[in-house]
Motif scaffolding. Structure first.
Motif, PDB file in Angstrom:
ATOM      1  N   UNK A  47     -37.161  86.907 -29.778  1.00  0.00           N
ATOM      2  CA  UNK A  47     -35.881  86.724 -30.022  1.00  0.00           C
ATOM      3  C   UNK A  47     -35.420  87.622 -31.579  1.00  0.00           C
ATOM      4  N   UNK A  48     -34.380  88.112 -31.632  1.00  0.00           N
ATOM      5  CA  UNK A  48     -33.690  88.463 -32.876  1.00  0.00           C
ATOM      6  C   UNK A  48     -33.155  87.524 -33.664  1.00  0.00           C
ATOM      7  N   UNK A  49     -33.204  87.414 -35.071  1.00  0.00           N
ATOM      8  CA  UNK A  49     -32.798  86.380 -35.730  1.00  0.00           C
ATOM      9  C   UNK A  49     -32.285  86.876 -37.041  1.00  0.00           C
ATOM     10  N   UNK A  50     -31.654  86.220 -37.841  1.00  0.00           N
ATOM     11  CA  UNK A  50     -31.220  86.682 -39.241  1.00  0.00           C
ATOM     12  C   UNK A  50     -31.498  85.789 -40.340  1.00  0.00           C
ATOM     13  N   UNK A  51     -32.139  86.265 -41.427  1.00  0.00           N
ATOM     14  CA  UNK A  51     -32.294  85.592 -42.576  1.00  0.00           C
ATOM     15  C   UNK A  51     -31.313  85.776 -43.615  1.00  0.00           C
ATOM     16  N   UNK A  52     -30.398  84.791 -44.047  1.00  0.00           N
ATOM     17  CA  UNK A  52     -29.372  85.166 -45.119  1.00  0.00           C
ATOM     18  C   UNK A  52     -30.159  85.539 -46.299  1.00  0.00           C
ATOM     19  N   UNK A  53     -29.655  86.688 -46.928  1.00  0.00           N
ATOM     20  CA  UNK A  53     -30.261  87.144 -48.142  1.00  0.00           C
ATOM     21  C   UNK A  53     -30.014  86.118 -49.263  1.00  0.00           C
ATOM     22  N   UNK A  54     -29.059  85.470 -49.398  1.00  0.00           N
ATOM     23  CA  UNK A  54     -28.926  84.553 -50.559  1.00  0.00           C
ATOM     24  C   UNK A  54     -29.927  83.128 -50.390  1.00  0.00           C
ATOM     25  N   UNK A  55     -30.735  83.306 -49.191  1.00  0.00           N
ATOM     26  CA  UNK A  55     -31.258  81.907 -48.999  1.00  0.00           C
ATOM     27  C   UNK A  55     -32.568  81.863 -49.518  1.00  0.00           C
ATOM     28  N   UNK A  56     -33.363  81.040 -50.099  1.00  0.00           N
ATOM     29  CA  UNK A  56     -34.754  81.061 -50.624  1.00  0.00           C
ATOM     30  C   UNK A  56     -35.791  81.226 -49.426  1.00  0.00           C
ATOM     31  N   UNK A  57     -36.598  82.083 -49.394  1.00  0.00           N
ATOM     32  CA  UNK A  57     -37.391  82.342 -48.472  1.00  0.00           C
ATOM     33  C   UNK A  57     -38.292  80.871 -48.074  1.00  0.00           C
ATOM     34  N   UNK A  58     -38.451  80.174 -49.120  1.00  0.00           N
ATOM     35  CA  UNK A  58     -39.420  78.878 -49.029  1.00  0.00           C
ATOM     36  C   UNK A  58     -38.467  77.870 -48.218  1.00  0.00           C
ATOM     37  N   UNK A  59     -37.480  77.942 -47.965  1.00  0.00           N
ATOM     38  CA  UNK A  59     -36.764  76.947 -46.932  1.00  0.00           C
ATOM     39  C   UNK A  59     -36.622  77.466 -45.749  1.00  0.00           C
ATOM     40  N   UNK A  60     -37.133  78.741 -45.353  1.00  0.00           N
ATOM     41  CA  UNK A  60     -36.726  79.152 -43.969  1.00  0.00           C
ATOM     42  C   UNK A  60     -35.350  79.388 -43.533  1.00  0.00           C
TER      43      UNK A  60
END
Length: 123
Positions: A47-60
């Motif tokens: 499935x396609x998804x999006x990680x907001x760029x202002x979000x810390x990678x550690x939180x997912x």
């Protein structure tokens, strides 16, 4: 004529991996879903998804938190932090109940700094 199987079929619920960005730490990406069971027509899908760029990678990207206001600047580390409490986990992601984030304080005006260090005047 096709009839829908009732929920008691031997096919488990989808289990989703965390979102993985196509490039770098954020932006568009994909996550993989798997399920088990003898009645499943499909046992794996992407499935396609999006990680907001202002979000810390550690939180997912699937973990949504309610954050408190940023705390005071720690003059030793030059950083300030805030804590967040888990609001909701998307796609049944495993998320920590609380997290803390830190960021650099930035420029602090000298007058503001001195006023804070002095504390309340004695009367």
């Amino acid at each position: 004529m096709e009839w829908k199987k009732d929920r008691k079929s031997d096919c488990g619920e989808w289990q989703w991996s965390v979102c993985v960005a196509n490039e770098g730490d954020c932006g568009l990406g994909t996550r993989e879903g798997t399920r088990t069971g003898t009645d499943c027509k499909q046992t794996i899908k992407t499935q396609r998804c999006k990680i907001p760029c202002n979000w810390k990678k550690q939180f997912g990207g699937e973990c949504k938190f309610d954050f408190q206001a940023w705390g005071e600047c720690d003059l030793v580390t030059g950083k300030k932090n805030r804590t967040g409490v888990l609001k909701r986990a998307l796609m049944d992601a495993t998320c920590p109940n609380t997290v803390s984030a830190t960021k650099p304080c930035g420029k602090i005006p000298k007058t503001k700094l001195q006023g804070r260090l002095r504390g309340t005047p004695l009367s």
